[in-house]
Design an enzyme around this catalytic site. Structure first.
Site, PDB file in Angstrom:
ATOM      1  N   HIS A 180       0.820  -1.215   0.000  1.00  0.00           N
ATOM      2  CA  HIS A 180       0.000   0.000   0.000  1.00  0.00           C
ATOM      3  C   HIS A 180       0.850   1.259   0.000  1.00  0.00           C
ATOM      4  CE1 HIS A 180      -2.516  -3.020   2.372  1.00  0.00           C
ATOM      5  NE2 HIS A 180      -3.055  -2.965   1.168  1.00  0.00           N
ATOM      6  N   THR A 226      -6.544   7.204   6.904  1.00  0.00           N
ATOM      7  CA  THR A 226      -6.934   7.282   5.495  1.00  0.00           C
ATOM      8  C   THR A 226      -6.863   5.923   4.812  1.00  0.00           C
ATOM      9  OG1 THR A 226      -4.687   7.826   4.745  1.00  0.00           O
ATOM     10  CG2 THR A 226      -6.131   9.665   5.360  1.00  0.00           C
ATOM     11  N   THR A 227      -6.714   4.876   5.598  1.00  0.00           N
ATOM     12  CA  THR A 227      -6.746   3.499   5.104  1.00  0.00           C
ATOM     13  C   THR A 227      -7.704   2.706   5.985  1.00  0.00           C
ATOM     14  OG1 THR A 227      -4.853   2.901   6.494  1.00  0.00           O
ATOM     15  CG2 THR A 227      -4.384   3.554   4.217  1.00  0.00           C
ATOM     16  N   HIS A 283       3.309  11.060   5.909  1.00  0.00           N
ATOM     17  CA  HIS A 283       2.614  10.993   7.195  1.00  0.00           C
ATOM     18  C   HIS A 283       3.557  10.436   8.255  1.00  0.00           C
ATOM     19  CE1 HIS A 283      -1.554  10.666   5.044  1.00  0.00           C
ATOM     20  NE2 HIS A 283      -1.101  11.901   5.101  1.00  0.00           N
ATOM     21  N   HIS A 302       5.224   6.997   6.519  1.00  0.00           N
ATOM     22  CA  HIS A 302       4.908   6.412   5.215  1.00  0.00           C
ATOM     23  C   HIS A 302       4.510   7.527   4.251  1.00  0.00           C
ATOM     24  CE1 HIS A 302       0.862   6.439   7.166  1.00  0.00           C
ATOM     25  NE2 HIS A 302       0.478   6.819   5.952  1.00  0.00           N
TER      26      HIS A 302
END
Length: 301
Positions: free
Chosen positions: A100, A243-244, A157, A132
């Site tokens: 991801h 946000t995931t 982030h 990440h």
């Protein structure tokens, strides 16, 4: 597959190999981070997250959003305070392609402390856990947040956990559980960069192009170096979510409007990463979410 031990095998050119020792506590943190990622189940960015279910669909405090200066509440907010951000981290560090993003778990500093933040509107003291990135493609910008209707090439982030909770998993269950710093990158044509810490990460990206691959980073690195030369005294802050998946509404967001200029040739290394389906890992950002009446605060210098 991850097969961690107390020694990390590195292959160099030819048939030369070397072993690098990695502390057991850091290995445990990497394993836990991987488990937390896997607990979200399989997901992709084919529809920029619009097909994700659960809280991602039903939540009312979702992230990312468009951060608009004219719509923000400009108030006297305390400055964001950084602790041990200038202290060297224990090395080697491990950066991983988890399918991801490119993710690096942040260990203790060499003197055994955690880089941490407080101040601003943060509801406590928050310890740095990982860093990440989200990015676009050669033809598209890929930051998650937009600032005044503009998306940037990359958004970094730096994830922090409230000290009162033992794990990230526990922290996601509470609205005061997490704090994330968002930093925007703008791709520029210059060939070299003085952003030493970021260079150490981006120089290893060619080694993690394949899903589940990993690489080590050695030498001196501090969390503060990841911020480059941006102005940290000016920022947007609001209550939002991961946000995931599972998009837990547990995050106090701090997003800096100052943008870090970074060489396009370095950013281009992100576009070569592959996801779990062996497809190009590009445009790994979620679509913008409704604010639903939330107040976005802005701290001006």
């Amino acid at each position: 597959m991850f097969c961690f031990s107390f020694w990390w095998l590195l292959a160099f050119s030819g048939s030369t190999f070397a072993y690098i020792e990695i502390p057991g506590a850091y290995l445990a943190a990497i394993r836990q981070d991987r488990a937390d990622d896997q607990s979200a189940g399989e997901y992709n960015y084919d529809e920029q997250g619009d097909d994700w279910t659960g809280t991602c669909q039903t939540g009312v405090n979702q992230t990312p959003i468009d951060l608009i200066f004219d719509d923000s509440k400009i108030v006297s907010i305390p400055r964001l305070r950084f602790y041990n951000y200038d202290q060297a981290l224990q090395t080697p560090l491990v950066i991983t392609n988890n399918g991801h993003t490119a993710n690096m778990v942040i260990p203790l500093t060499r003197d055994g402390q955690r880089a941490s933040i407080n101040g601003s509107l943060l509801p406590g003291d928050f310890e740095a856990q990982s860093v990440h990135f989200h990015w676009g493609s050669p033809n598209s910008a890929g930051s998650e947040h937009a600032i005044n209707f503009e998306r940037y090439d990359v958004e970094m982030h730096i994830v922090h956990k409230n000290k009162i909770y033992d794990t990230i998993g526990e922290a996601t269950l509470h609205p005061d559980g997490l704090a994330v710093l968002g930093v925007m990158f703008r791709a520029v044509r210059r060939q070299s960069s003085q952003h030493y810490g970021l260079n150490k990460i981006f120089n290893q990206l060619p080694r993690i192009e394949q899903y589940k691959s990993n690489a080590t980073i050695t030498g001196r690195l501090t969390v503060g170096q990841l911020l480059g030369n941006i102005v940290t005294g000016e920022f947007f802050t609001y209550n939002g979510s991961l946000t995931t998946p599972d998009c837990a509404e547990a995050v106090t967001w701090t997003v800096f409007p100052d943008v870090l200029n970074y060489p396009r040739r370095q950013i281009a290394k992100l576009w070569n990463l592959k996801d779990s389906r062996k497809n190009p890992l590009i445009n790994n950002y979620r679509s913008l979410q409704d604010t639903n009446g939330r107040v976005v605060y802005y701290r001006a210098i």
